[in-house]
Design a protein around this motif. Structure first.
Motif, PDB file in Angstrom:
ATOM      1  N   ARG A  73       7.183  -0.857  -8.134  1.00 45.38           N
ATOM      2  CA  ARG A  73       8.301  -1.560  -7.500  1.00 45.38           C
ATOM      3  C   ARG A  73       8.581  -0.903  -6.164  1.00 45.38           C
ATOM      4  O   ARG A  73       8.636   0.323  -6.077  1.00 45.38           O
ATOM      5  CB  ARG A  73       9.537  -1.474  -8.397  1.00 45.38           C
ATOM      6  CG  ARG A  73       9.336  -2.298  -9.670  1.00 45.38           C
ATOM      7  CD  ARG A  73      10.522  -2.269 -10.553  1.00 45.38           C
ATOM      8  NE  ARG A  73      11.630  -2.965  -9.904  1.00 45.38           N
ATOM      9  CZ  ARG A  73      12.861  -2.957 -10.370  1.00 45.38           C
ATOM     10  NH1 ARG A  73      13.145  -2.311 -11.463  1.00 45.38           N
ATOM     11  NH2 ARG A  73      13.814  -3.606  -9.748  1.00 45.38           N
ATOM     12  N   PRO A  74       8.772  -1.702  -5.114  1.00 47.07           N
ATOM     13  CA  PRO A  74       9.108  -1.117  -3.812  1.00 47.07           C
ATOM     14  C   PRO A  74      10.346  -0.234  -3.912  1.00 47.07           C
ATOM     15  O   PRO A  74      11.242  -0.482  -4.730  1.00 47.07           O
ATOM     16  CB  PRO A  74       9.363  -2.342  -2.931  1.00 47.07           C
ATOM     17  CG  PRO A  74       8.571  -3.437  -3.572  1.00 47.07           C
ATOM     18  CD  PRO A  74       8.649  -3.154  -5.056  1.00 47.07           C
ATOM     19  N   VAL A  75      10.396   0.778  -3.079  1.00 45.61           N
ATOM     20  CA  VAL A  75      11.472   1.766  -3.109  1.00 45.61           C
ATOM     21  C   VAL A  75      12.849   1.098  -3.112  1.00 45.61           C
ATOM     22  O   VAL A  75      13.716   1.471  -3.889  1.00 45.61           O
ATOM     23  CB  VAL A  75      11.341   2.738  -1.906  1.00 45.61           C
ATOM     24  CG1 VAL A  75      12.560   3.629  -1.784  1.00 45.61           C
ATOM     25  CG2 VAL A  75      10.077   3.573  -2.042  1.00 45.61           C
ATOM     26  N   GLY A  76      13.060   0.098  -2.297  1.00 43.74           N
ATOM     27  CA  GLY A  76      14.354  -0.558  -2.200  1.00 43.74           C
ATOM     28  C   GLY A  76      14.758  -1.355  -3.424  1.00 43.74           C
ATOM     29  O   GLY A  76      15.908  -1.761  -3.557  1.00 43.74           O
ATOM     30  N   ALA A 113      -7.973   4.176   6.394  1.00 41.24           N
ATOM     31  CA  ALA A 113      -6.595   4.391   6.850  1.00 41.24           C
ATOM     32  C   ALA A 113      -5.810   3.088   6.782  1.00 41.24           C
ATOM     33  O   ALA A 113      -4.660   3.067   6.313  1.00 41.24           O
ATOM     34  CB  ALA A 113      -6.587   4.951   8.265  1.00 41.24           C
ATOM     35  N   HIS A 114      -6.412   1.999   7.218  1.00 40.41           N
ATOM     36  CA  HIS A 114      -5.740   0.697   7.204  1.00 40.41           C
ATOM     37  C   HIS A 114      -5.352   0.289   5.778  1.00 40.41           C
ATOM     38  O   HIS A 114      -4.212  -0.103   5.527  1.00 40.41           O
ATOM     39  CB  HIS A 114      -6.642  -0.364   7.833  1.00 40.41           C
ATOM     40  CG  HIS A 114      -6.117  -1.745   7.694  1.00 40.41           C
ATOM     41  ND1 HIS A 114      -5.067  -2.224   8.459  1.00 40.41           N
ATOM     42  CD2 HIS A 114      -6.465  -2.746   6.848  1.00 40.41           C
ATOM     43  CE1 HIS A 114      -4.804  -3.473   8.094  1.00 40.41           C
ATOM     44  NE2 HIS A 114      -5.637  -3.809   7.119  1.00 40.41           N
ATOM     45  N   VAL A 115      -6.294   0.381   4.848  1.00 41.05           N
ATOM     46  CA  VAL A 115      -6.021  -0.020   3.468  1.00 41.05           C
ATOM     47  C   VAL A 115      -4.961   0.899   2.845  1.00 41.05           C
ATOM     48  O   VAL A 115      -4.034   0.441   2.179  1.00 41.05           O
ATOM     49  CB  VAL A 115      -7.316  -0.041   2.625  1.00 41.05           C
ATOM     50  CG1 VAL A 115      -7.014  -0.323   1.157  1.00 41.05           C
ATOM     51  CG2 VAL A 115      -8.304  -1.057   3.176  1.00 41.05           C
ATOM     52  N   THR A 116      -5.076   2.195   3.091  1.00 36.25           N
ATOM     53  CA  THR A 116      -4.113   3.159   2.545  1.00 36.25           C
ATOM     54  C   THR A 116      -2.703   2.866   3.052  1.00 36.25           C
ATOM     55  O   THR A 116      -1.756   2.779   2.268  1.00 36.25           O
ATOM     56  CB  THR A 116      -4.531   4.598   2.907  1.00 36.25           C
ATOM     57  OG1 THR A 116      -5.847   4.852   2.394  1.00 36.25           O
ATOM     58  CG2 THR A 116      -3.558   5.620   2.339  1.00 36.25           C
ATOM     59  N   VAL A 117      -2.570   2.695   4.364  1.00 35.85           N
ATOM     60  CA  VAL A 117      -1.248   2.428   4.943  1.00 35.85           C
ATOM     61  C   VAL A 117      -0.707   1.082   4.463  1.00 35.85           C
ATOM     62  O   VAL A 117       0.486   0.954   4.178  1.00 35.85           O
ATOM     63  CB  VAL A 117      -1.301   2.494   6.485  1.00 35.85           C
ATOM     64  CG1 VAL A 117      -0.017   1.958   7.107  1.00 35.85           C
ATOM     65  CG2 VAL A 117      -1.555   3.933   6.935  1.00 35.85           C
ATOM     66  N   HIS A 118      -1.581   0.104   4.326  1.00 33.99           N
ATOM     67  CA  HIS A 118      -1.137  -1.206   3.848  1.00 33.99           C
ATOM     68  C   HIS A 118      -0.533  -1.091   2.445  1.00 33.99           C
ATOM     69  O   HIS A 118       0.542  -1.644   2.173  1.00 33.99           O
ATOM     70  CB  HIS A 118      -2.319  -2.187   3.855  1.00 33.99           C
ATOM     71  CG  HIS A 118      -1.938  -3.578   3.501  1.00 33.99           C
ATOM     72  ND1 HIS A 118      -1.454  -4.473   4.428  1.00 33.99           N
ATOM     73  CD2 HIS A 118      -1.940  -4.228   2.316  1.00 33.99           C
ATOM     74  CE1 HIS A 118      -1.189  -5.616   3.827  1.00 33.99           C
ATOM     75  NE2 HIS A 118      -1.473  -5.489   2.540  1.00 33.99           N
ATOM     76  N   PHE A 124       6.979   0.668   0.201  1.00 34.12           N
ATOM     77  CA  PHE A 124       8.244   0.698   0.933  1.00 34.12           C
ATOM     78  C   PHE A 124       8.795  -0.695   1.225  1.00 34.12           C
ATOM     79  O   PHE A 124       9.868  -0.823   1.813  1.00 34.12           O
ATOM     80  CB  PHE A 124       8.078   1.471   2.246  1.00 34.12           C
ATOM     81  CG  PHE A 124       7.908   2.951   2.022  1.00 34.12           C
ATOM     82  CD1 PHE A 124       8.991   3.747   1.691  1.00 34.12           C
ATOM     83  CD2 PHE A 124       6.659   3.540   2.119  1.00 34.12           C
ATOM     84  CE1 PHE A 124       8.840   5.100   1.468  1.00 34.12           C
ATOM     85  CE2 PHE A 124       6.494   4.898   1.900  1.00 34.12           C
ATOM     86  CZ  PHE A 124       7.586   5.680   1.569  1.00 34.12           C
ATOM     87  N   GLY A 125       8.059  -1.748   0.840  1.00 38.24           N
ATOM     88  CA  GLY A 125       8.515  -3.104   1.107  1.00 38.24           C
ATOM     89  C   GLY A 125       8.484  -3.455   2.586  1.00 38.24           C
ATOM     90  O   GLY A 125       9.304  -4.235   3.061  1.00 38.24           O
ATOM     91  N   LEU A 126       7.533  -2.895   3.327  1.00 33.44           N
ATOM     92  CA  LEU A 126       7.447  -3.107   4.777  1.00 33.44           C
ATOM     93  C   LEU A 126       6.834  -4.459   5.124  1.00 33.44           C
ATOM     94  O   LEU A 126       6.011  -4.986   4.381  1.00 33.44           O
ATOM     95  CB  LEU A 126       6.592  -2.008   5.424  1.00 33.44           C
ATOM     96  CG  LEU A 126       7.080  -0.572   5.270  1.00 33.44           C
ATOM     97  CD1 LEU A 126       6.093   0.384   5.937  1.00 33.44           C
ATOM     98  CD2 LEU A 126       8.478  -0.403   5.849  1.00 33.44           C
TER      99      LEU A 126
END
Length: 140
Positions: A73-76, A113-118, A124-126
């Motif tokens: 679940r996203p942090v928020g 890096a792209h997949v990890t950050v995604h 974080f629900g970004l």
């Protein structure tokens, strides 16, 4: 880079799951402190490919179509009632990442890096724009 992904040769042995994980952990280490502080309980897993159940859950048919997945679940959206739930997990799928690397010609370290950050972005629900800004922040 000493994580086994520093040579971007067109031919040669594909990086192992261990090398991909090491690079992904390096990406996480370069995140701004405010993000790293909320990733302590998130498990990072590098697997060869997504299983049939996972693919069905996200509406995909072929394991090479899924490079990464966030389970949790996203942090928020978390609450005190989440106790006893499975820990949040980020899955990176090595075979799909390698296939995309071969198909696109994008540098493998940039792709990981792209997949990890995604996937961290999903934690974080970004938005996609916020994920891109975060990816830019950790670029070598």
């Amino acid at each position: 880079m000493a994580d086994g992904m520093d040579r971007q040769e067109p031919m040669g042995e594909a990086p192992s799951a261990v090398a991909i994980e090491a690079h992904a952990r390096g990406v996480i280490a370069r995140l701004p402190a405010a993000f790293r502080a909320h990733l302590g309980d998130v498990i990072l897993l590098v697997e060869e490919e997504a299983d049939a159940e996972t693919l069905a859950a996200v509406g995909l048919d072929h394991p090479l179509d899924l490079t990464g997945l966030y389970h949790g679940r996203p942090v928020g959206e978390k609450s005190a009632f989440d106790s006893g739930a499975m820990p949040d997990r980020i899955h990176l799928y090595r075979q799909a990442i390698l296939a995309e690397w071969c198909e696109t010609g994008v540098r493998l370290d940039d792709l990981v890096a792209h997949v990890t950050v995604h996937e961290i972005g999903h934690h974080f629900g970004l938005s996609d724009d916020d994920m891109q800004a975060l990816e830019d922040a950790v670029a070598d």
